[in-house]
Design a protein around this motif. Structure first.
Motif, PDB file in Angstrom:
ATOM      1  N   TYR A  60       0.853  -1.180   0.000  1.00  0.00           N
ATOM      2  CA  TYR A  60       0.000   0.000   0.000  1.00  0.00           C
ATOM      3  C   TYR A  60       0.893   1.235   0.000  1.00  0.00           C
ATOM      4  O   TYR A  60       1.753   1.376   0.877  1.00  0.00           O
ATOM      5  CB  TYR A  60      -0.914  -0.007   1.224  1.00  0.00           C
ATOM      6  N   TYR A  61       0.690   2.110  -0.972  1.00  0.00           N
ATOM      7  CA  TYR A  61       1.553   3.273  -1.132  1.00  0.00           C
ATOM      8  C   TYR A  61       0.812   4.513  -0.625  1.00  0.00           C
ATOM      9  O   TYR A  61       0.110   5.190  -1.376  1.00  0.00           O
ATOM     10  CB  TYR A  61       1.939   3.434  -2.604  1.00  0.00           C
ATOM     11  N   GLU A  62       0.969   4.806   0.676  1.00  0.00           N
ATOM     12  CA  GLU A  62       0.248   5.938   1.246  1.00  0.00           C
ATOM     13  C   GLU A  62       0.764   6.273   2.638  1.00  0.00           C
ATOM     14  O   GLU A  62       1.529   5.524   3.239  1.00  0.00           O
ATOM     15  CB  GLU A  62      -1.251   5.637   1.307  1.00  0.00           C
ATOM     16  N   ASN A  63       0.352   7.449   3.108  1.00  0.00           N
ATOM     17  CA  ASN A  63       0.502   7.829   4.514  1.00  0.00           C
ATOM     18  C   ASN A  63      -0.838   7.602   5.186  1.00  0.00           C
ATOM     19  O   ASN A  63      -1.889   7.807   4.584  1.00  0.00           O
ATOM     20  CB  ASN A  63       0.874   9.308   4.657  1.00  0.00           C
ATOM     21  N   VAL A  64      -0.809   7.200   6.443  1.00  0.00           N
ATOM     22  CA  VAL A  64      -2.049   6.927   7.177  1.00  0.00           C
ATOM     23  C   VAL A  64      -2.066   7.776   8.441  1.00  0.00           C
ATOM     24  O   VAL A  64      -1.119   7.740   9.232  1.00  0.00           O
ATOM     25  CB  VAL A  64      -2.164   5.434   7.545  1.00  0.00           C
ATOM     26  N   GLN A 145       3.237  15.470   4.764  1.00  0.00           N
ATOM     27  CA  GLN A 145       4.375  16.262   4.323  1.00  0.00           C
ATOM     28  C   GLN A 145       5.669  15.833   5.003  1.00  0.00           C
ATOM     29  O   GLN A 145       6.751  16.082   4.482  1.00  0.00           O
ATOM     30  CB  GLN A 145       4.108  17.748   4.579  1.00  0.00           C
ATOM     31  N   ALA A 146       5.557  15.217   6.164  1.00  0.00           N
ATOM     32  CA  ALA A 146       6.758  14.741   6.842  1.00  0.00           C
ATOM     33  C   ALA A 146       7.181  13.369   6.343  1.00  0.00           C
ATOM     34  O   ALA A 146       8.145  12.807   6.837  1.00  0.00           O
ATOM     35  CB  ALA A 146       6.523  14.685   8.344  1.00  0.00           C
ATOM     36  N   ASP A 147       6.457  12.832   5.375  1.00  0.00           N
ATOM     37  CA  ASP A 147       6.824  11.535   4.797  1.00  0.00           C
ATOM     38  C   ASP A 147       6.930  10.456   5.862  1.00  0.00           C
ATOM     39  O   ASP A 147       7.923   9.736   5.955  1.00  0.00           O
ATOM     40  CB  ASP A 147       8.137  11.652   4.015  1.00  0.00           C
ATOM     41  N   THR A 148       5.894  10.358   6.670  1.00  0.00           N
ATOM     42  CA  THR A 148       5.816   9.339   7.716  1.00  0.00           C
ATOM     43  C   THR A 148       4.751   8.315   7.345  1.00  0.00           C
ATOM     44  O   THR A 148       3.708   8.659   6.798  1.00  0.00           O
ATOM     45  CB  THR A 148       5.497  10.005   9.064  1.00  0.00           C
ATOM     46  N   GLY A 149       4.995   7.061   7.702  1.00  0.00           N
ATOM     47  CA  GLY A 149       4.081   6.001   7.309  1.00  0.00           C
ATOM     48  C   GLY A 149       2.746   6.072   8.002  1.00  0.00           C
ATOM     49  O   GLY A 149       1.705   6.304   7.378  1.00  0.00           O
ATOM     50  N   ILE A 150       2.718   5.857   9.322  1.00  0.00           N
ATOM     51  CA  ILE A 150       1.487   5.908  10.111  1.00  0.00           C
ATOM     52  C   ILE A 150       1.664   6.952  11.199  1.00  0.00           C
ATOM     53  O   ILE A 150       2.627   6.906  11.967  1.00  0.00           O
ATOM     54  CB  ILE A 150       1.171   4.542  10.753  1.00  0.00           C
ATOM     55  N   CYS A 151       0.737   7.913  11.272  1.00  0.00           N
ATOM     56  CA  CYS A 151       0.740   8.920  12.328  1.00  0.00           C
ATOM     57  C   CYS A 151      -0.471   8.701  13.215  1.00  0.00           C
ATOM     58  O   CYS A 151      -1.584   8.526  12.718  1.00  0.00           O
ATOM     59  CB  CYS A 151       0.657  10.325  11.741  1.00  0.00           C
ATOM     60  N   VAL A 152      -0.255   8.714  14.523  1.00  0.00           N
ATOM     61  CA  VAL A 152      -1.345   8.686  15.492  1.00  0.00           C
ATOM     62  C   VAL A 152      -1.258   9.995  16.253  1.00  0.00           C
ATOM     63  O   VAL A 152      -0.331  10.201  17.027  1.00  0.00           O
ATOM     64  CB  VAL A 152      -1.238   7.490  16.446  1.00  0.00           C
ATOM     65  N   ARG A 175      10.921  10.047   6.711  1.00  0.00           N
ATOM     66  CA  ARG A 175      11.073  10.389   8.123  1.00  0.00           C
ATOM     67  C   ARG A 175      10.887   9.138   8.986  1.00  0.00           C
ATOM     68  O   ARG A 175      11.837   8.458   9.291  1.00  0.00           O
ATOM     69  CB  ARG A 175      10.071  11.493   8.519  1.00  0.00           C
ATOM     70  N   ASN A 176       9.677   8.842   9.399  1.00  0.00           N
ATOM     71  CA  ASN A 176       9.454   7.790  10.389  1.00  0.00           C
ATOM     72  C   ASN A 176       8.511   6.711   9.864  1.00  0.00           C
ATOM     73  O   ASN A 176       7.636   6.978   9.044  1.00  0.00           O
ATOM     74  CB  ASN A 176       8.835   8.406  11.652  1.00  0.00           C
ATOM     75  N   GLY A 177       8.685   5.510  10.409  1.00  0.00           N
ATOM     76  CA  GLY A 177       7.734   4.463  10.102  1.00  0.00           C
ATOM     77  C   GLY A 177       6.413   4.727  10.797  1.00  0.00           C
ATOM     78  O   GLY A 177       5.364   4.837  10.152  1.00  0.00           O
ATOM     79  N   ILE A 178       6.428   4.825  12.137  1.00  0.00           N
ATOM     80  CA  ILE A 178       5.252   5.171  12.928  1.00  0.00           C
ATOM     81  C   ILE A 178       5.619   6.345  13.827  1.00  0.00           C
ATOM     82  O   ILE A 178       6.653   6.330  14.500  1.00  0.00           O
ATOM     83  CB  ILE A 178       4.776   3.989  13.787  1.00  0.00           C
ATOM     84  N   TRP A 179       4.753   7.351  13.840  1.00  0.00           N
ATOM     85  CA  TRP A 179       4.948   8.536  14.671  1.00  0.00           C
ATOM     86  C   TRP A 179       3.679   8.777  15.478  1.00  0.00           C
ATOM     87  O   TRP A 179       2.562   8.749  14.928  1.00  0.00           O
ATOM     88  CB  TRP A 179       5.261   9.752  13.811  1.00  0.00           C
ATOM     89  N   ALA A 180       3.801   9.028  16.785  1.00  0.00           N
ATOM     90  CA  ALA A 180       2.647   9.273  17.640  1.00  0.00           C
ATOM     91  C   ALA A 180       2.884  10.491  18.507  1.00  0.00           C
ATOM     92  O   ALA A 180       3.986  10.683  19.033  1.00  0.00           O
ATOM     93  CB  ALA A 180       2.357   8.055  18.513  1.00  0.00           C
ATOM     94  N   SER A 181       1.847  11.295  18.678  1.00  0.00           N
ATOM     95  CA  SER A 181       1.931  12.484  19.515  1.00  0.00           C
ATOM     96  C   SER A 181       0.596  12.677  20.222  1.00  0.00           C
ATOM     97  O   SER A 181      -0.464  12.532  19.617  1.00  0.00           O
ATOM     98  CB  SER A 181       2.250  13.710  18.657  1.00  0.00           C
ATOM     99  N   HIS A 182       0.659  12.983  21.525  1.00  0.00           N
ATOM    100  CA  HIS A 182      -0.546  13.175  22.334  1.00  0.00           C
ATOM    101  C   HIS A 182      -1.434  11.929  22.279  1.00  0.00           C
ATOM    102  O   HIS A 182      -2.582  11.979  21.828  1.00  0.00           O
ATOM    103  CB  HIS A 182      -1.321  14.412  21.873  1.00  0.00           C
ATOM    104  N   THR A 183      -0.898  10.811  22.751  1.00  0.00           N
ATOM    105  CA  THR A 183      -1.662   9.574  22.804  1.00  0.00           C
ATOM    106  C   THR A 183      -1.654   9.012  24.221  1.00  0.00           C
ATOM    107  O   THR A 183      -0.785   9.340  25.031  1.00  0.00           O
ATOM    108  CB  THR A 183      -1.083   8.505  21.851  1.00  0.00           C
ATOM    109  N   ASP A 184      -2.614   8.152  24.492  1.00  0.00           N
ATOM    110  CA  ASP A 184      -2.663   7.416  25.741  1.00  0.00           C
ATOM    111  C   ASP A 184      -3.027   5.972  25.417  1.00  0.00           C
ATOM    112  O   ASP A 184      -3.916   5.710  24.608  1.00  0.00           O
ATOM    113  CB  ASP A 184      -3.706   8.024  26.690  1.00  0.00           C
TER     114      ASP A 184
END
Length: 402
Positions: A60-64, A145-152, A175-184
């Motif tokens: 799958y060629y996309e950012n999520v 825009q940050a070219d990251t795979g999966i952002c949470v 940039r990153n494979g998985i990036w997360a910010s403000h999660t619990d």
């Protein structure tokens, strides 16, 4: 058995099921399936909180971007998310019925100048704040825009709670494979994060994360990276018991980095073939980094060479480094064959901080630390209260700690 008895038993069964929390089919989480050629993002957009999205084998060629509680699961190495294929502007064909007269000048196409960093439309670093009133769109742009795979991505006012990502491969992002910010309670399990330009799996401003049974390999920076924030200074974040467990980390600059965080456990991981195994990084901010446990990890032969930068010297042959940490327990780890000539090289090193923060009240105990060069154990800097107890080692700086 009489009809009356049957009805009574049926009522009892219903009451017991309700008491045990058994869900009826209508109350169970809905399932969505994504096939090759479909959009994972579209499935996420239409999912309701609590839905399970199964991504079938394929590429799958996309950012999520995920901003609500969903489960995203695939089939391990057979479900691969890669960067979107960049579209090219098609060339308009010349109309054969409109000949060009000889000697007629052709107007050249004006090239599009890429935006300068920080300009409108320029790439946004993960974790950068969106413009007021544009939170959702801003988060989407931050991810793509940050070219990251999966952002949470949640917000300070409304963290994303309970996202579960498992059995997927994220590969080759700038940039990153998985990036997360403000999660619990983010859970990332059995994910392969490989060949990404910064971090394999990374999280900031978050609590109670679980990172288990993942493989992070050949990422340019850390395979696993947990931090308070990435875009500003500040005291350590209390992760409320985050867990980094049974991950395999190889070929990265650093296997695991925990930076300016506290109250977490790093155990049962294997780090080999990186430039460095595990880094615990703090600074002079309050509260200090630390109050964590690093135990039962296998950290062998992290002898890849990584050139230094403005923040760190060259990295090679590094087992575990604590710099600016407090009240951290390093226990029952196997640390062997980490060899290099960097100031950070060796088995377990309490390193003097570049910003003046000291290592205080850390316990290094019951580790097997052998065949590391220049030393199995080293205690640098002016920190106090650090104890080295019952470690099986051959050399130390200063001498006498083995």
């Amino acid at each position: 058995m009489t009809n009356r008895q049957i009805k009574s038993l049926t009522c009892i069964a219903v009451v017991m099921a309700a008491g045990l929390g058994v869900l009826t089919p209508s109350a169970a989480a809905a399932g969505r399936r994504v096939l090759p050629g479909d959009s994972i993002q579209e499935a996420v957009n239409f999912a309701r909180p609590g839905d399970i999205i199964t991504v079938m084998p394929g590429t799958y060629y996309e950012n999520v971007l995920i901003t609500k509680r969903v489960t995203l699961r695939g089939f391990g190495a057979r479900t691969v998310i890669k960067p979107p294929v960049k579209a090219t502007t098609p060339v308009n064909p010349v109309n054969p019925g409109t000949p060009v007269n000889p000697g007629t000048p052709v107007t050249p196409v004006t090239p599009v100048t890429p935006p300068e960093p920080g300009a409108t439309g320029a790439p946004v670093a993960p974790g950068a704040a969106a413009a007021p009133g544009a939170a959702a769109n801003g988060r989407a742009l931050t991810c793509s825009q940050a070219d990251t795979g999966i952002c949470v991505m949640g917000t300070a006012e409304q963290p994303v709670v309970g996202v579960d990502i498992r059995s997927l491969t994220v590969s080759g992002f700038k940039r990153n494979g998985i990036w997360a910010s403000h999660t619990d309670r983010l859970s990332v399990q059995r994910v392969i994060a490989e060949n990404n330009g910064t971090w394999g799996i990374a999280q900031e401003r978050s609590t109670r994360g679980l990172f288990r049974d993942n493989t992070a390999r050949d990422n340019a920076e850390s395979g696993l990276f947990i931090a308070n924030t990435v875009d500003r200074e500040g005291g350590a974040t209390d992760t409320l018991g985050a867990v980094i467990r049974r991950n395999t980390l190889t070929g990265n600059r650093i296997g695991v980095t925990v930076r300016r965080v506290r109250n977490l456990a790093v155990y049962g991981n294997t780090a080999t073939g990186n430039c460095g195994g595990i880094f615990v990084v703090g600074d002079e901010g309050e509260p200090g980094a630390g109050d964590m446990t690093i135990r039962n990890n296998r950290i062998h032969e992290n002898n890849k060479f990584c050139k230094g930068n403005s923040r760190l010297p060259d990295i090679q042959g590094v087992g575990i480094v604590l710099t600016g940490a407090e009240q951290t327990v390093v226990r029952a780890n196997s640390i062997r064959g980490n060899v290099g000539a960097s100031p950070l090289s060796g088995g377990i090193l309490l390193f003097k901080s570049f910003v003046g923060a000291t290592n205080t009240d850390n316990v290094i105990q019951d580790n097997e630390v052998r065949d590391n060069k220049p030393a199995d154990l080293a205690n640098q800097g002016t920190g106090s209260g650090n104890r080295f107890l019952n470690n099986r080692c051959e050399s130390s700086v200063p001498a006498g700690m083995c």
